[in-house]
Scaffold this active site. Structure first.
Site, PDB file in Angstrom:
ATOM      1  CG  ASP A 242       1.636 -20.364   2.067  1.00 47.85           C
ATOM      2  OD1 ASP A 242       2.148 -19.839   3.080  1.00 47.85           O
ATOM      3  OD2 ASP A 242       2.247 -21.193   1.377  1.00 47.85           O
TER       4      ASP A 242
ATOM      5  CG  ASP B  98      -7.398  -6.184   1.673  1.00 47.88           C
ATOM      6  OD1 ASP B  98      -8.480  -5.725   2.076  1.00 47.88           O
ATOM      7  OD2 ASP B  98      -7.159  -6.400   0.472  1.00 47.88           O
TER       8      ASP B  98
ATOM      9  CE  LYS C  83       4.911 -17.551   0.575  1.00 47.35           C
ATOM     10  NZ  LYS C  83       4.314 -18.903   0.542  1.00 47.35           N
TER      11      LYS C  83
ATOM     12  CG  ASP D 203     -12.262  -8.989   2.622  1.00 53.84           C
ATOM     13  OD1 ASP D 203     -12.346  -8.282   3.648  1.00 53.84           O
ATOM     14  OD2 ASP D 203     -12.608  -8.595   1.499  1.00 53.84           O
TER      15      ASP D 203
ATOM     16  CE1 TYR E 111      -2.942  -3.226   1.092  1.00 59.30           C
ATOM     17  CE2 TYR E 111      -4.453  -1.424   0.671  1.00 59.30           C
ATOM     18  CZ  TYR E 111      -4.224  -2.761   0.824  1.00 59.30           C
ATOM     19  OH  TYR E 111      -5.257  -3.651   0.701  1.00 59.30           O
TER      20      TYR E 111
HETATM   21  C1  LIG Z   1     -10.913  -0.333  -0.980  1.00 59.71           C
HETATM   22  C2  LIG Z   1      -9.570  -0.919  -0.652  1.00 59.71           C
HETATM   23  C3  LIG Z   1      -8.472   0.047  -0.976  1.00 59.71           C
HETATM   24  C4  LIG Z   1      -9.502  -1.390   0.800  1.00 59.71           C
HETATM   25  C5  LIG Z   1      -8.153  -2.012   1.124  1.00 59.71           C
HETATM   26  O1  LIG Z   1      -7.556  -2.747   0.297  1.00 59.71           O
HETATM   27  O2  LIG Z   1      -7.664  -1.754   2.230  1.00 59.71           O
HETATM   28  C6  LIG Z   1     -10.574  -2.407   1.206  1.00 59.71           C
HETATM   29  O3  LIG Z   1     -10.412  -3.625   0.558  1.00 59.71           O
HETATM   30  C7  LIG Z   1     -10.515  -2.604   2.697  1.00 59.71           C
HETATM   31  O4  LIG Z   1     -10.056  -3.678   3.128  1.00 59.71           O
HETATM   32  O5  LIG Z   1     -10.891  -1.700   3.431  1.00 59.71           O
HETATM   33  C1  LIG Z   2       7.632 -23.094  -0.055  1.00 60.33           C
HETATM   34  C2  LIG Z   2       7.117 -21.833  -0.704  1.00 60.33           C
HETATM   35  C3  LIG Z   2       8.257 -21.037  -1.288  1.00 60.33           C
HETATM   36  C4  LIG Z   2       6.066 -22.148  -1.776  1.00 60.33           C
HETATM   37  C5  LIG Z   2       5.531 -20.882  -2.413  1.00 60.33           C
HETATM   38  O1  LIG Z   2       5.320 -19.864  -1.746  1.00 60.33           O
HETATM   39  O2  LIG Z   2       5.319 -20.930  -3.639  1.00 60.33           O
HETATM   40  C6  LIG Z   2       4.866 -22.966  -1.283  1.00 60.33           C
HETATM   41  O3  LIG Z   2       4.082 -22.235  -0.399  1.00 60.33           O
HETATM   42  C7  LIG Z   2       4.038 -23.375  -2.456  1.00 60.33           C
HETATM   43  O4  LIG Z   2       2.952 -22.837  -2.648  1.00 60.33           O
HETATM   44  O5  LIG Z   2       4.488 -24.244  -3.216  1.00 60.33           O
END
Ligand SMILES: CC(C)[C@H](C(=O)O)[C@@H](O)C(=O)O
Ligand SMILES: CC(C)[C@H](C(=O)O)[C@@H](O)C(=O)O
Lengths: 326, 326
Positions: free
Chosen positions: A199, A223, A167, A227, A120
């Protein structure tokens, strides 16, 4: 003491749910002065500016701001507004309520999202016909400030500690710095933390949200993962949020303008009214905050309910029921 | 024609599920020559290198590679291996199977994840005691190459089109470029697309995964959102993946080394065997691929099952059952 509250309904259902939350605030024995201002698609179409300077200035000087939603201009409105209140943390509770159909009814999480940097920070360049870049920024100071807030937050809440999401296996320097700074501060405070890759968190929170409580994340991770949690509790219609700064703060529902139902008077005001509860708590009125929350919860469980929750009540009916239950 | 297959079990349960998948491949009437090589924590502890040069070279020259999992060194192994096969797309199906407890049993998605750039391009700097940065890279060429693959993919699959996920409201230049390049290519191919913001996708896929089918994403979005989908189908134990390059490809389960059960002989081999199905399809053996998939599905439904799915069968039992059903 009078509290100056900036009220920015914005577009779409923002125009319906924000007055509903103001109605609830007005029903409290607290001395508020409300100052309404414009932002969003409509004012942009009229004036060329999604966020007029008066609106920015109002948010930057009010004790607290209540914001509804903005349409296509959302980023142009909400990102500068977060800056106007110098907000360094976005507090996003994601709680499943009894009476509401949830994918994971046991979900009860709070995300503390870094609110100033990461992707951001937004330094982007078009280097060539082929290559575009974005500079993602992580600072020690912002990471520490967030962590200090998180430590106070879990202490107030009597929580066991918090989970740090990152990450850093890929973003070694930036998310490594984030992770280490947060861990350092937690150590100084004697707060326990564990860490989960972004992840892996996405998988694990679906399988068993109960294993998490307070979750501290970089900006974009917060974010997306909050969600995701919104999906687990049954939709965005119920999620409030607080953008906290050192001097002032801004409160907003996590949902958007819902163009499909805007203008029909049936928008669910719960998220905005719960945001108002966070607002009064922020100002120090814990009892009043708890009262609003309880009134909302009772109404979610016993009705009346708006159509998104399977009822046929209007925004006004639901708001009146909540005010009655205060 | 002999197909040279590099086999890299790696660490933990990688050492158990990779031989299981090789057993399945050996049961087919296809002429494979298997070449085993080392990578991961164990070889790093021994030699100081998580990915020995021979292993890299093997993957870079074999027709296809089957990889298991690596522990703490995962990023040091898998990211260079993806490069070794010049993989520009990571194909990640997330399907809920009958007989497996899923949060969302109707989930049936395929993620096509950009596999070379985004934050994974990994230019990071420590600018000062306070500030670290990462340069996120998005190119027109990589975005178009991914989109071309996606168009062929949905055409082969007879799908209606695909969904493009991005965060171009914040990352306007980089994700804007990604979105526009993908949309342009889809236009040229006459393939329909729709677009969803990354955060909104996270909510919507929980609420109703059925509304999506093929999902095209930048690198990190694909990482996180496919892991989210893994949560919806009931865990990582079932998700295969393919890293496709122009000349060769690498196949791997989405799960990790599962240190809690490694060495016990009870790891679920399904994800790796399904990855082997993708491998034989990649080499042009569609019938054999379908046969493996069917045998795995029958086994998931009728057993035997490993403990992660509530059974008490061993990896060997399950593999034998799958081979029997081919
Ligand atoms: C509208 C957008 C810029 C905003 C963000 O990414 O922060 C929204 O998704 C939120 O989470 O409030
Ligand atoms: C281990 C890591 C680097 C890898 C990635 O982030 O791609 C794993 O999470 C995947 O999705 O295979």
């Amino acid at each position: 003491m009078t509290h100056d509250i900036a009220v920015i309904p914005g577009d779409g259902i923002g125009k319906e749910v924000t007055p509903a939350a103001v109605e609830v605030l007005e029903a409290l024995e607290i001395d508020f002065e409300f100052h309404e201002a414009e932002a969003g698609d409509a004012v942009q179409a009229e004036t060329g500016e999604a966020l007029p300077e008066e609106t920015y200035d109002l948010a930057a000087s009010a004790d607290a701001t209540l914001f509804g939603a903005a349409g296509d201009t959302a980023a142009d409105v909400i990102l500068p507004l977060r800056e106007a209140v110098d907000s360094f943390v976005n507090v996003r509770p994601a709680t499943a309520y009894p009476g509401v159909d949830a994918v994971r009814p046991e979900t009860d999480l709070v995300f503390l999202r870094e609110n100033t940097e990461g992707v951001y920070a937004g330094h982007e360049d078009r280097l060539s016909d082929d290559v575009s870049t974005l500079t993602r920024v992580v600072t020690e100071s912002a990471s520490r400030r967030l962590a200090e807030f998180a430590c106070d937050f879990v202490t107030d809440r009597d929580a066991d500690g918090f989970t740090v999401v990152h990450k850093a296996n890929v973003m070694r320097e930036t998310d490594g710095r984030f992770r280490d700074a947060v861990a350092d501060v937690a150590d100084e405070y004697g707060v326990e933390t564990d860490e989960v890759l972004m992840d892996a968190f996405a998988t694990r929170v679906c399988l068993d949200p109960d294993q998490f409580d307070v979750v501290v994340c970089p900006n974009l991770a917060g974010d997306v993962l909050s969600d995701l949690a919104a999906g687990l509790v049954g939709g965005l219609g119920l999620l409030p949020s607080a953008n906290i700064g050192p001097e002032r703060a801004l409160f907003e529902p996590v949902h958007g303008t819902a163009p499909d139902i805007a203008g029909e008077g049936v928008a669910n005001p719960a998220a905005t009214i719960l945001s108002a509860a966070m607002l009064v708590e922020y100002l120090g009125y814990d009892e009043e905050g708890a009262a609003i929350r309880e009134a909302v919860e009772t109404t979610l469980e016993d009705g009346p309910r708006t159509p998104d929750l399977g009822g046929d009540a209007s925004t006004e009916d639901v708001t009146a029921a909540i005010v009655d239950r205060l």
